[in-house]
Scaffold this motif. Structure first.
Motif, PDB file in Angstrom:
ATOM      1  N   MET A   1       0.845  -1.255  -0.148  1.00  0.00           N
ATOM      2  CA  MET A   1      -0.085   0.172  -0.151  1.00  0.00           C
ATOM      3  C   MET A   1       0.849   1.210  -0.053  1.00  0.00           C
ATOM      4  O   MET A   1       1.864   1.395   0.772  1.00  0.00           O
TER       5      MET A   1
ATOM      6  N   THR B   1      -1.495   6.421   0.655  1.00  0.00           N
ATOM      7  CA  THR B   1      -2.751   5.844   1.287  1.00  0.00           C
ATOM      8  C   THR B   1      -2.722   5.614   2.701  1.00  0.00           C
ATOM      9  O   THR B   1      -3.677   5.803   3.263  1.00  0.00           O
TER      10      THR B   1
ATOM     11  N   ARG C   1      -5.699   7.334   5.092  1.00  0.00           N
ATOM     12  CA  ARG C   1      -6.520   6.273   5.661  1.00  0.00           C
ATOM     13  C   ARG C   1      -7.114   6.744   6.992  1.00  0.00           C
ATOM     14  O   ARG C   1      -6.501   7.329   7.937  1.00  0.00           O
TER      15      ARG C   1
ATOM     16  N   GLN D   1     -13.509   0.324  -1.075  1.00  0.00           N
ATOM     17  CA  GLN D   1     -12.727   1.326  -1.325  1.00  0.00           C
ATOM     18  C   GLN D   1     -11.181   0.724  -1.540  1.00  0.00           C
ATOM     19  O   GLN D   1     -10.737   1.478  -2.239  1.00  0.00           O
ATOM     20  N   GLU D   2     -10.827  -0.271  -1.231  1.00  0.00           N
ATOM     21  CA  GLU D   2      -9.232  -0.435  -1.469  1.00  0.00           C
ATOM     22  C   GLU D   2      -9.140  -1.194  -2.705  1.00  0.00           C
ATOM     23  O   GLU D   2      -8.203  -0.882  -3.571  1.00  0.00           O
ATOM     24  N   GLN D   3     -10.163  -2.146  -3.246  1.00  0.00           N
ATOM     25  CA  GLN D   3      -9.750  -2.842  -4.473  1.00  0.00           C
ATOM     26  C   GLN D   3     -10.324  -1.889  -5.517  1.00  0.00           C
ATOM     27  O   GLN D   3     -10.030  -2.230  -6.773  1.00  0.00           O
TER      28      GLN D   3
ATOM     29  N   LYS E   1     -11.048   1.685  -5.434  1.00  0.00           N
ATOM     30  CA  LYS E   1     -10.742   2.872  -5.401  1.00  0.00           C
ATOM     31  C   LYS E   1     -11.959   3.871  -5.167  1.00  0.00           C
ATOM     32  O   LYS E   1     -12.016   4.833  -5.920  1.00  0.00           O
TER      33      LYS E   1
ATOM     34  N   LYS F   1     -14.821   6.203  -3.517  1.00  0.00           N
ATOM     35  CA  LYS F   1     -14.947   7.130  -2.242  1.00  0.00           C
ATOM     36  C   LYS F   1     -15.834   5.932  -1.177  1.00  0.00           C
ATOM     37  O   LYS F   1     -16.492   5.369  -1.466  1.00  0.00           O
TER      38      LYS F   1
END
Length: 466
Positions: A1, A5, A9, A364-366, A368, A370
């Motif tokens: 990461m 990020t 986070r 959110q992570e995979q 992207k 909001k």
């Protein structure tokens, strides 16, 4: 990461905010309706003693491991698992693929809880308006009311008949389902610090306070002493029963919210200076206190009502049928009913927030997205599936609790204790710890892995331990 990020986070602003959020995720329906029934079924202290020992095991291994796993990766199960396989073999994708399992489990469990939340919102509303108290103590009326709220279908044809005859919203409590989900998702949309942390800082102290009031009040009711005697009864022969220990592990396992998803994602929001072992033990302690408070409310109440302990079976009927009868028959029952169902409402909201958080964070992570977009996507999926599964809620929850949750917890433990290099694992746990963990932590971790898969097999054989 990336560093960017990591810097942007979202996360918890305080240690107690994190602990209260974790307690909120753990203090759910398992504590309120299932824990008292397990205590009643297996004989008071005969169940409590194994349960306390296993809580210490899970709190000292599985809870610490999942917090550390998430914090190390600063991500949910997919990237956390991926970072473990990458550290071992350079293959990140293998771990990421395995990490999908607990995410699916979290989403499935959250969807099932969404249906249960519709019942809770409806009963909290009925307690405030007086609808519950107006039913009196007629078990036929009380049972019929809940049967209308939570009908079950044995076959696909029966379920389709319900949908076509009454409309999807008429199967159970579609409007209440939407209300419950909107409340939970609205809190989540505000973020971790401003939504989840703030909500739990308000709800959890109130929840504990309300249950304490209930425990004191019910303690003075005629017949409550029989419940207390039962709670402190110990049958040495019962301690030799493998079933008691298996069910005690199952209760601790799900009560502490160890399933390779929610605790991992909450851990990912922690700063490096957080004392994970201390936080994990505090979560285990307060979760156990909440479970005991529920037992000290419900079991003496059953004793005061004249019901025998063995007459009440596990499941939602305890809270939505038997307890309504008990409350309506005791002095001040209407006020006590309001306090009880509002407390349960807080417990339910805090649990469902945790369950939906892992899928939301994954979006959110995979992808992207909001946060608001991720919450909206998961909310739409949740409400559609929850509306469709209403006739099979019990069966749905059985599948998740018997197979997916123990598997997710076991896989997370394997990733941390066996796949991740030992030096890296211990280094992560000891970040922020005042006293480094020793060899005991590794040995407990291996024992925890074995117990996870014993729970998986035993759950399938015994019909479910979740």
């Amino acid at each position: 990461m990336s560093n960017e990020t990591l810097q942007t986070r979202d996360g918890f602003k305080s240690q107690w905010g994190f602990i209260l959020a974790c307690i909120g995720s753990a203090v759910g329906m398992g504590n309120i309706w299932r824990f008292p029934i397990m205590v009643a079924k297996y004989g008071g202290m005969t169940f409590l003693l194994p349960y306390f020992l296993i809580v210490v095991l899970v709190g000292s291994s599985g809870v610490i491991e999942e917090f550390a796993l998430g914090r190390r990766a600063q991500a949910g199960p997919i990237d956390a698992f991926g970072s473990c396989t990458e550290a071992r073999s350079g293959n990140k994708k293998l771990g990421q693929a395995i990490g999908l399992i607990p995410i699916v489990g979290a989403l499935m469990l959250a969807i099932g809880y969404t249906v249960v939340m519709s019942w809770i919102f409806k009963y909290a509303f009925m307690s405030i308006t007086g609808g519950l108290y107006a039913m009196g103590t007629d078990m036929g009326t009380i049972g019929g009311t809940f049967g209308g709220a939570a009908p079950e279908a044995a076959t696909l044809g029966e379920a389709l008949g319900m949908m076509l005859g009454n409309g999807i919203f008429g199967i159970g409590n579609g409007v209440w389902l939407l209300i419950g989900l909107v409340v939970a998702l609205a809190i989540m949309a505000m973020g971790v610090a401003n939504g989840i942390e703030v909500a739990n800082k308000i709800m959890m102290p109130i929840l504990f306070g309300l249950f304490l009031i209930l425990a004191v009040y019910i303690g003075f009711q005629p017949g409550a002493s029989e419940g207390y005697k039962f709670l402190f009864t110990l049958d040495p022969k019962g301690l030799l029963s493998p079933e008691v220990w298996i069910y005690a592990f199952g209760q601790a396992f799900f009560s502490l919210s160890v399933a390779g998803n929610g605790s991992v994602i909450y851990g990912s929001y922690l700063p490096k200076n957080e004392n994970i072992p201390t936080s994990a033990l505090r979560v285990a302690f307060f979760d156990t206190v909440a479970a005991l408070l529920a037992a000290f409310v419900i079991i003496p109440a059953i004793g005061a009502s004249g019901f025998a302990m063995g007459d009440v079976t596990p499941g939602p009927g305890l809270m939505f049928v038997y307890l309504v009868n008990i409350l309506n028959g005791m002095p001040g029952g209407r006020i006590i009913g309001i306090i009880f169902y509002v407390a349960v409402l807080f417990a339910g909201i805090s649990s469902i927030i945790n369950l939906y958080e892992a899928p939301v964070a994954t979006m959110q992570e995979q992808f992207k997205l909001k946060r608001l977009s991720a919450v909206a996507v998961i909310g739409i999926v949740g409400v559609i599936v929850a509306l469709l599964i209403q006739p099979w809620t019990s069966q749905w929850m059985d599948i998740v609790s018997i197979y997916i949750c123990p598997l997710g917890a076991g896989l997370a433990a394997i990733m941390f204790f066996l796949v991740l290099p030992r030096k890296d694992a211990l280094e992560e746990v000891n970040h922020g710890a005042k006293k480094p963990v020793g060899k005991w932590f590794e040995y407990l971790g291996y024992l925890f892995i074995a117990m996870c898969f014993i729970a998986l097999v035993a759950g399938a054989m015994l019909g479910g331990i979740g």
